[in-house]
Design an enzyme around this catalytic site. Sequence first.
Site, PDB file in Angstrom:
ATOM      1  N   ARG A   1       0.791  -1.230   0.000  1.00 10.76           N
ATOM      2  CA  ARG A   1       0.000   0.000   0.000  1.00 10.76           C
ATOM      3  C   ARG A   1       0.820   1.276   0.000  1.00 10.76           C
ATOM      4  NH1 ARG A   1      -4.441  -1.961   4.595  1.00 10.76           N
ATOM      5  NH2 ARG A   1      -4.919  -3.975   3.578  1.00 10.76           N
TER       6      ARG A   1
ATOM      7  N   GLU B   1       1.044 -20.173 -22.987  1.00 11.62           N
ATOM      8  CA  GLU B   1       0.973 -20.909 -21.722  1.00 11.62           C
ATOM      9  C   GLU B   1      -0.372 -21.625 -21.623  1.00 11.62           C
ATOM     10  OE1 GLU B   1       1.319 -20.104 -16.896  1.00 11.62           O
ATOM     11  OE2 GLU B   1       1.010 -18.419 -18.266  1.00 11.62           O
TER      12      GLU B   1
ATOM     13  N   ASP C   1       8.897 -18.457 -11.821  1.00  5.43           N
ATOM     14  CA  ASP C   1       7.631 -17.767 -12.031  1.00  5.43           C
ATOM     15  C   ASP C   1       7.124 -17.083 -10.752  1.00  5.43           C
ATOM     16  OD1 ASP C   1       5.559 -16.785 -13.531  1.00  5.43           O
ATOM     17  OD2 ASP C   1       4.528 -18.685 -13.792  1.00  5.43           O
TER      18      ASP C   1
END
Length: 342
Positions: free
Chosen positions: A76, A206, A284
């Site tokens: 944030r 993918e 990933d």
Amino acid sequence: MTPPPAGDLAAYIRGLPKAELHVHHVGSASMRIVGELAERHPGTVPSEPEALRAFYEFRDFAHFIEVYLAVVDLIRTPEDVRYLTYEVARELATEQQVRYAELTCTPYTSVLRGIAIEGYTEAIEDARAAAERDFGLVLRWIYDIPGESGIPAADATLGFALDHRPDALVGFGLGGPEIGVPRPQFKPHFDAARAAGLHSVPHAGETTGPETIWSSLRDLGAERIGHGTSAAADPDLLAHLAERGIPLEVCPSSNIATRAVATLAEHPLRTFVEAGVSVSINSDDPPMFGTSLNREYEIAADLLSLDAGGVADLARAAVRASYAPDGVRASLLAEIDAYSGD
């Protein structure tokens, strides 16, 4: 660093100096990092270790999405961005022996949640400098369009890349769902990014067929392909990738989690290698997929029946496919050679 005795391939992999080319910024947040962010921002994500462990234990792809979005909502402030980046770098360097990484960042999601792009850029650059100083890890950035958010996200991401360009930005990417997100709509954005000297590194193939990869090559000028799993179904595409030297960023555990491949035994990694396609092994979103770069190298070694020398060649291939500065590339290749005894 001295490699372990012959025969202990897992230990050899743990000590092997590596480059990581397909790893996501938010998706790299470990349970430890998430716990700290949850303490800063109490709410839906537990910070108490036992409850967090249950929340974070990987179950399926739907759970990955849940955890990923929960982590996004914990980032944030620029201080959160800086903390995440530095701690991800710490874990890459100290736990995976990564010396160079291209971290895929999606600034659009952070700006959408109220972080000014100036603060975001300053945070990742400050963390990068500190990580290189403290851990010897060289970081570079790839700015990623979240494809599901369409042209507004692409316009914003291109603006962030061109008008607020961090010193370490090397690539321009495209992630998110492939189905229903045609690649040609982003051609002007990739044309502009490439004209500014950024490399084109979209995800493709993918969860869709080979045509998405062809489109990424044709319309986006792709120089590397994220995943590229379905290329195995198109011999002409494999020949094209091999002839043009266009590497695939292969992430085996991710492909299982997203159901791009049903089982590891069916993974097309061997097909790619036997076709002469350059591949790099990557993680990933490692904590969220219950894996690590070390584990992905173990999987690749098993799929390709590699010994230590073959694993070292995989590490070299990743360095050669990278956009690392020439000096970093030469230094890392020399370190791999020294480790492997070559």
